[in-house]
Scaffold this motif. Structure first.
Motif, short mmCIF file in Angstrom:
data_model
loop_
_atom_site.label_atom_id
_atom_site.label_comp_id
_atom_site.label_asym_id
_atom_site.label_seq_id
_atom_site.Cartn_x
_atom_site.Cartn_y
_atom_site.Cartn_z
N GLU A 67 6.67 30.47 12.27
CA GLU A 67 5.93 30.76 13.57
C GLU A 67 6.46 32.00 14.30
O GLU A 67 5.57 32.75 14.37
CB GLU A 67 5.98 29.56 14.28
N ILE A 68 7.62 32.18 14.20
CA ILE A 68 8.16 33.37 14.66
C ILE A 68 7.88 34.66 14.02
O ILE A 68 7.58 35.58 14.62
CB ILE A 68 9.65 33.30 15.22
N SER A 72 5.88 37.95 15.13
CA SER A 72 6.06 39.41 14.95
C SER A 72 5.22 39.87 14.06
O SER A 72 5.05 41.29 14.42
CB SER A 72 7.97 39.22 14.18
N PHE A 73 4.61 39.24 12.89
CA PHE A 73 3.85 40.18 12.13
C PHE A 73 2.48 40.34 12.73
O PHE A 73 1.92 41.46 12.54
CB PHE A 73 3.67 39.28 10.83
N GLY A 74 2.20 39.63 13.89
CA GLY A 74 0.94 39.59 14.41
C GLY A 74 0.90 40.89 15.54
O GLY A 74 0.12 41.69 15.43
N ASP A 75 2.26 40.88 16.11
CA ASP A 75 2.34 42.02 17.10
C ASP A 75 2.19 43.31 16.31
O ASP A 75 1.88 44.30 16.69
CB ASP A 75 3.81 41.75 17.61
N LEU A 106 3.79 50.34 22.26
CA LEU A 106 5.17 50.43 22.29
C LEU A 106 5.86 49.12 22.94
O LEU A 106 6.92 48.41 22.42
CB LEU A 106 5.78 51.60 23.36
N LEU A 107 5.14 48.50 23.83
CA LEU A 107 5.49 47.31 24.53
C LEU A 107 5.61 46.23 23.38
O LEU A 107 6.28 45.33 23.05
CB LEU A 107 4.59 46.84 25.55
N VAL A 108 4.28 46.17 22.93
CA VAL A 108 4.22 45.07 21.65
C VAL A 108 5.24 45.43 20.23
O VAL A 108 5.65 44.29 19.86
CB VAL A 108 2.69 45.13 21.16
N GLN A 115 11.48 39.63 18.91
CA GLN A 115 11.35 38.15 18.21
C GLN A 115 12.24 38.07 16.85
O GLN A 115 12.86 37.20 16.54
CB GLN A 115 9.92 37.89 18.05
N PHE A 116 11.75 39.18 16.18
CA PHE A 116 12.51 38.96 14.68
C PHE A 116 13.78 39.16 14.68
O PHE A 116 14.61 38.31 14.07
CB PHE A 116 11.75 40.37 13.86
N LEU A 117 14.49 40.27 15.51
CA LEU A 117 16.05 40.24 15.41
C LEU A 117 16.58 38.92 16.08
O LEU A 117 17.41 38.61 15.57
CB LEU A 117 16.26 41.50 16.08
N LEU A 118 15.97 38.38 17.32
CA LEU A 118 16.45 37.45 17.83
C LEU A 118 16.38 36.35 16.86
O LEU A 118 17.48 35.37 16.61
CB LEU A 118 15.96 36.99 19.04
#
Length: 126
Positions: A67-68, A72-75, A106-108, A115-118
């Motif tokens: 889900e995470i 990340s992919f959607g963003d 840039l924000l997205v 999200q990915f790194l965390l």
């Protein structure tokens, strides 16, 4: 920390989705948007659905890895779409619209990366 990034992403999607759906005429005017209003309204509806999904993940006790990654992919798709619109279309015709589109992208991108790194640091993905 992941919950914080997801929450900020949720708020962003909720605000922009609501703005796009409820006030598409003003968004079109601000951007000097030359495509059909349904494009802005459709993007807003997608953002609201994305926000609802983010909220369910935030409220859950444990995160689901796929889900995470989906968030990340959607963003990342949003960022790619923004770049493609700026490079290959004339849909956004005002200077302030171009700057706003870049700033939001840039924000997205920061949400996607965070999200990915965390997730990766918490689950030891390789």
């Amino acid at each position: 920390m992941l919950r914080l990034v997801l929450s900020l992403n949720f708020l962003s999607c909720l605000v922009f989705g609501s703005l796009f759906v409820l006030n598409s005429a003003q968004v079109i005017k601000f951007l000097s948007f030359s495509a059909a209003p349904i494009v802005i309204q459709g993007a807003g509806a997608i953002l609201l659905l994305f926000a609802a999904h983010l909220l369910t993940a935030i409220l859950r006790k444990n995160f689901i890895k796929w889900e995470i990654l989906y968030f990340s992919f959607g963003d990342a798709l949003w960022v790619l779409g923004s770049v493609l619109i700026l490079l290959f279309s004339s849909w956004i015709g005002s200077y302030q619209g171009i700057i706003a589109t870049i700033a939001v992208a840039l924000l997205v991108a920061a949400f996607a990366t965070g999200q990915f790194l965390l997730l990766r640091s918490q689950t030891k993905l390789s």
